[in-house]
Write a protein that holds these residues in place. Sequence first.
Motif, PDB file in Angstrom:
ATOM      1  N   LYS A 210       0.825  -1.204   0.000  1.00 34.06           N
ATOM      2  CA  LYS A 210       0.000   0.000   0.000  1.00 34.06           C
ATOM      3  C   LYS A 210       0.867   1.265   0.000  1.00 34.06           C
ATOM      4  O   LYS A 210       2.035   1.200  -0.377  1.00 34.06           O
ATOM      5  CB  LYS A 210      -1.025  -0.028   1.127  1.00 34.06           C
ATOM      6  CG  LYS A 210      -2.005  -1.207   1.010  1.00 34.06           C
ATOM      7  CD  LYS A 210      -3.130  -1.101   2.015  1.00 34.06           C
ATOM      8  CE  LYS A 210      -4.089  -2.263   1.873  1.00 34.06           C
ATOM      9  NZ  LYS A 210      -5.225  -2.167   2.834  1.00 34.06           N
ATOM     10  N   ALA A 231      -0.992   2.497   3.663  1.00 29.99           N
ATOM     11  CA  ALA A 231      -0.270   1.624   4.591  1.00 29.99           C
ATOM     12  C   ALA A 231      -0.470   2.136   6.017  1.00 29.99           C
ATOM     13  O   ALA A 231      -0.858   3.299   6.215  1.00 29.99           O
ATOM     14  CB  ALA A 231       1.220   1.626   4.237  1.00 29.99           C
ATOM     15  N   PRO A 232      -0.229   1.310   7.024  1.00 26.00           N
ATOM     16  CA  PRO A 232      -0.297   1.813   8.398  1.00 26.00           C
ATOM     17  C   PRO A 232       0.551   3.073   8.581  1.00 26.00           C
ATOM     18  O   PRO A 232       1.657   3.176   8.043  1.00 26.00           O
ATOM     19  CB  PRO A 232       0.259   0.641   9.215  1.00 26.00           C
ATOM     20  CG  PRO A 232      -0.107  -0.564   8.413  1.00 26.00           C
ATOM     21  CD  PRO A 232       0.067  -0.132   6.983  1.00 26.00           C
ATOM     22  N   LEU A 233       0.000   4.026   9.314  1.00 23.65           N
ATOM     23  CA  LEU A 233       0.610   5.334   9.566  1.00 23.65           C
ATOM     24  C   LEU A 233       0.633   6.213   8.319  1.00 23.65           C
ATOM     25  O   LEU A 233       1.300   7.252   8.298  1.00 23.65           O
ATOM     26  CB  LEU A 233       2.028   5.212  10.139  1.00 23.65           C
ATOM     27  CG  LEU A 233       2.198   4.313  11.366  1.00 23.65           C
ATOM     28  CD1 LEU A 233       3.641   4.391  11.886  1.00 23.65           C
ATOM     29  CD2 LEU A 233       1.228   4.686  12.472  1.00 23.65           C
ATOM     30  N   GLN A 256      -8.727   1.738  13.141  1.00 23.59           N
ATOM     31  CA  GLN A 256      -9.019   0.405  12.612  1.00 23.59           C
ATOM     32  C   GLN A 256      -8.236   0.105  11.342  1.00 23.59           C
ATOM     33  O   GLN A 256      -7.833  -1.034  11.100  1.00 23.59           O
ATOM     34  CB  GLN A 256     -10.510   0.280  12.326  1.00 23.59           C
ATOM     35  CG  GLN A 256     -11.407   0.372  13.551  1.00 23.59           C
ATOM     36  CD  GLN A 256     -12.871   0.544  13.178  1.00 23.59           C
ATOM     37  OE1 GLN A 256     -13.273   0.271  12.041  1.00 23.59           O
ATOM     38  NE2 GLN A 256     -13.678   1.002  14.125  1.00 23.59           N
ATOM     39  N   LYS A 257      -7.984   1.133  10.536  1.00 24.63           N
ATOM     40  CA  LYS A 257      -7.351   0.927   9.239  1.00 24.63           C
ATOM     41  C   LYS A 257      -5.840   1.147   9.272  1.00 24.63           C
ATOM     42  O   LYS A 257      -5.194   1.178   8.232  1.00 24.63           O
ATOM     43  CB  LYS A 257      -8.003   1.828   8.180  1.00 24.63           C
ATOM     44  CG  LYS A 257      -9.445   1.408   7.882  1.00 24.63           C
ATOM     45  CD  LYS A 257     -10.067   2.266   6.804  1.00 24.63           C
ATOM     46  CE  LYS A 257     -11.502   1.826   6.507  1.00 24.63           C
ATOM     47  NZ  LYS A 257     -11.565   0.470   5.908  1.00 24.63           N
ATOM     48  N   GLY A 258      -5.271   1.333  10.475  1.00 26.27           N
ATOM     49  CA  GLY A 258      -3.811   1.388  10.554  1.00 26.27           C
ATOM     50  C   GLY A 258      -3.249   2.640  11.179  1.00 26.27           C
ATOM     51  O   GLY A 258      -2.165   3.090  10.775  1.00 26.27           O
ATOM     52  N   SER A 259      -3.929   3.215  12.167  1.00 23.27           N
ATOM     53  CA  SER A 259      -3.447   4.455  12.806  1.00 23.27           C
ATOM     54  C   SER A 259      -3.129   5.508  11.755  1.00 23.27           C
ATOM     55  O   SER A 259      -2.040   6.084  11.718  1.00 23.27           O
ATOM     56  CB  SER A 259      -2.234   4.179  13.697  1.00 23.27           C
ATOM     57  OG  SER A 259      -2.569   3.330  14.766  1.00 23.27           O
ATOM     58  N   LEU A 260      -4.090   5.741  10.878  1.00 27.31           N
ATOM     59  CA  LEU A 260      -3.899   6.642   9.747  1.00 27.31           C
ATOM     60  C   LEU A 260      -4.010   8.101  10.159  1.00 27.31           C
ATOM     61  O   LEU A 260      -4.584   8.442  11.191  1.00 27.31           O
ATOM     62  CB  LEU A 260      -4.943   6.337   8.664  1.00 27.31           C
ATOM     63  CG  LEU A 260      -4.974   4.903   8.148  1.00 27.31           C
ATOM     64  CD1 LEU A 260      -6.070   4.741   7.105  1.00 27.31           C
ATOM     65  CD2 LEU A 260      -3.616   4.481   7.584  1.00 27.31           C
TER      66      LEU A 260
END
Length: 327
Positions: A210, A231-233, A256-260
Amino acid sequence: MTTIKAIRIDKTGGPEVMALREVELPHPGPGEVTVRAKAIGINFIDTYHRSGLYPVSLPSGIGMEASGIVEAVGDGVTKFRTGDRVAYASGPVGAYAQAHNIAAASAVKVPDGIADDAAASMILKGLTAQFLLRQTFKVEKGQTILWHAAAGGVGLIACQWAKHLGATVIGTVGSEEKAALAREHGCDHVIDYSKEDVAARVNEITGGAKLPVVYDGVGKATFMSSLDSLAPLGLLVSFGNASGPVTDVNLGILAQKGSLFVTRPTMYHYAAKTPAAMQEMADDLFAVVKSGAVKIEVKQRYALGEASRAHLDLEARKTVGASVLVP
């Protein structure tokens, strides 16, 4: 006072609320300059002012971007003199006019080698690309990024610029014609969102890794696919509402989707950081254009009195690249 022709609205609504009228333009006030327009940029933010999504005091002019010649200088202005070539992309609204008074601090000098219609169509879109790519998230060589509406006015500039910076560029479009245009302007991969699942294709292109950043000027229709492409973050840069504003978001979804991360930036806050910031941003833009790395192509030209038709075409996604009004 001087008499000019300008587009005015008395109420908000569809493109039909705009009318070409003769109006009186006063001498520029302290800190202002009068710019006689050579070309006028057409942008989605103009439709937001016209529709009422972004409120303006009525009656009102429309438009925030133009290039032209300084015709008169107000008290206290030392940055410009009459005859200077300039461009601007800020308030007060009213650029859809033969001439307009603006704050001298909001204008930038246009160098030789930059055509009037290119200058008028690149300032708002080009400075938007500049702060997004070079400041909001600093794109670097080797990164992969996603740009929604890659064949739009900002997208064509940004994708070329991101490619020049060494990024792998994924662009989304809504037709085969726009896909070809995006490929010609820096996109390594093109996703047709009318036929393909954007997040699934991003996952495929990146081998599941991602993206560190997604640039989204579309808004409501692409918000979830943008989050699912990160991608996460990762960072979602939400900078426009072409499909409608993003509302009623549960912030828990970012965890939920990666500490975005999500940001909703505007050019004006970046341009106001220092007195010289606007010109520095413009000089960065002009340099990359003059180098040939970014090409500015005006695809649609309308007479000033055709502003309503221009908005109809823009909102119907019939335009590609940049559009200008010619006074």
